[in-house]
Write a protein that holds these residues in place. Structure first.
Motif, PDB file in Angstrom:
ATOM      1  N   UNK A   4       0.853  -1.182   0.000  1.00 18.81           N
ATOM      2  CA  UNK A   4       0.000   0.000   0.000  1.00 18.81           C
ATOM      3  C   UNK A   4       0.893   1.237   0.000  1.00 18.81           C
ATOM      4  N   UNK A   5       0.637   2.157  -0.917  1.00 19.45           N
ATOM      5  CA  UNK A   5       1.352   3.434  -0.962  1.00 19.45           C
ATOM      6  C   UNK A   5       0.389   4.526  -0.523  1.00 19.45           C
ATOM      7  N   UNK A   6       0.753   5.243   0.527  1.00 15.03           N
ATOM      8  CA  UNK A   6      -0.072   6.315   1.070  1.00 15.03           C
ATOM      9  C   UNK A   6       0.436   7.636   0.511  1.00 15.03           C
ATOM     10  N   UNK A   7      -0.364   8.276  -0.331  1.00 13.86           N
ATOM     11  CA  UNK A   7       0.031   9.509  -0.985  1.00 13.86           C
ATOM     12  C   UNK A   7       0.305   9.273  -2.451  1.00 13.86           C
ATOM     13  N   UNK A   8      -0.421   9.981  -3.320  1.00 13.86           N
ATOM     14  CA  UNK A   8      -0.284   9.768  -4.763  1.00 13.86           C
ATOM     15  C   UNK A   8       0.244  11.024  -5.436  1.00 13.86           C
ATOM     16  N   UNK A   9       1.309  11.592  -4.852  1.00  7.99           N
ATOM     17  CA  UNK A   9       2.030  12.678  -5.493  1.00  7.99           C
ATOM     18  C   UNK A   9       3.168  12.115  -6.321  1.00  7.99           C
TER      19      UNK A   9
END
Length: 369
Positions: A4-9
């Protein structure tokens, strides 16, 4: 393996792309339901272009942004003084520097995410993390839950993930310097980045497309924030006394010009940047100021290295240890060098002293990651 990657910048999307390229099941979430991007242009150092090339988007950047060589140092009057080289090894196959509009870069990366079929959940945040030896149980703001082998916090300088795993971590601190930015037309003869040094502030510009560039002003001020009504008059006043192209741009600024104002903040997060199976990357772990144009770059490098180490080791704990060994010194170098350049700018140090650090750092960053 499920991540899971938190933050889609920039950092989060890069992590999603890199993990997917290594065949790792990855999901992204972002707290913004509209997946927006803020800011004007972004300057891209050569090492960052190399990282984007490894990610597979260099040609997109070259097509829709700007790539070139060198930084021209000018006097306050606008007279060219000397050029700072931006060398990259020929084997890297990239230019020495570049620039692009932030919304354009966001579109390039988000299109890669969607085209790859990577899941993105917007308007969603993490409200709880519970780890056991084999996984992380995640509670989401929409009431759902998920179980992952690894959680990657790519949620920026004010990272909630960082506060969740390191509640006593340092908070961002104002450096005493703020940056102003506007988007303007790019004259046909402008083929590289420019600095205008020796005045009360550091002024410069970066091409971001065939027709546009952004101008920035780095100002020393004890005031961290400005009221919207202050922006126009203060910005125009900061540019007074500068000649050449800067004077031409100043004459075109109006009260309707969109001015982006950002106080510069940073902090040092002691190693390690992970707790169990939750790891921080990018500004969540090592926020930097923009003096070396490498904040986005070291975030993308983080993503590439993390994905490669996970694929190589096949297990999270040894991969995170290897990730930290490869990343801590390099990222610390970028942060410390950027802060030092900013300090010299605020003190009004001779231009030669300021650019010497820039030149030395860019050469160091050209080394393999």
């Amino acid at each position: 393996m499920r991540v899971l990657v938190v933050g889609a910048g920039i950092g989060g999307m890069s992590a999603g792309i890199a993990l997917d390229q290594h065949g790792i099941d990855v999901e992204l979430i972002d707290i913004d339901p509209l997946w927006r991007v803020y800011g004007a242009g972004i300057t891209i150092a050569g090492a960052t272009l190399r990282a984007f090339s490894e990610l597979g988007v260099y040609e997109d950047l070259r097509t829709h942004g700007y790539v070139g060589q060198g930084i021209r140092v000018c006097s306050v009057a606008g007279e060219p003084l000397w050029d700072v080289p931006t060398p990259m090894p020929a084997a890297a196959g990239v230019a020495g520097c570049g620039g692009i509009m932030r919304p354009v870069l966001h579109q390039i990366l988000s299109s890669r995410i969607l085209d790859a079929g990577i899941g993105v959940r917007l308007g969603t945040s993490v409200v709880g993390l519970r780890q056991d030896p084999g996984a992380v149980e995640v509670g989401f703001s929409d009431g759902s839950t998920g179980r992952y082998d690894l959680v990657v916090g790519a949620d920026g300088i004010y990272s909630r993930t960082r506060r969740q795993i390191f509640p006593t971590a340092p908070e961002p601190e104002y450096t005493g310097q703020s940056v102003w930015r506007i988007l303007t037309d790019r004259p046909g003869h402008v083929d590289r980045r420019h600095y205008f040094l020796g005045g009360p502030a550091k002024v410069g510009f970066t091409p971001v497309s065939a027709t546009q560039m952004y101008l920035f002003v780095a100002e020393r001020t004890p005031q961290e924030f400005r009221e919207p009504g202050e922006l126009y008059e203060t910005f125009v006043d900061l540019l007074s006394g500068y000649g050449g192209i800067v004077a031409d741009i100043r004459a075109k600024v109006t009260p309707e010009t969109e001015i982006v104002f950002r106080p510069l903040e940073t902090f040092h997060l002691p190693a390690p940047w992970h707790s169990g199976r939750v790891v921080l990357i990018g500004d969540a772990a090592h926020p930097t100021t923009p003096q070396l144009a490498s904040g986005a770059g070291i975030a993308v490098e983080d993503a590439l290295v993390l994905a490669a180490e996970l694929a190589s080791h096949g297990a999270v704990p040894p991969a995170l240890n290897a990730f930290l060994r490869r990343r801590e010194e390099r990222c610390r170098y970028v942060v410390d060098s950027s802060i030092e350049i900013g300090r010299l700018e605020q003190e009004g140090a001779p231009p030669e002293q300021q650019t010497a650090i820039v030149e030395r750092a860019l050469a160091k960053l050209a080394e393999p990651i």
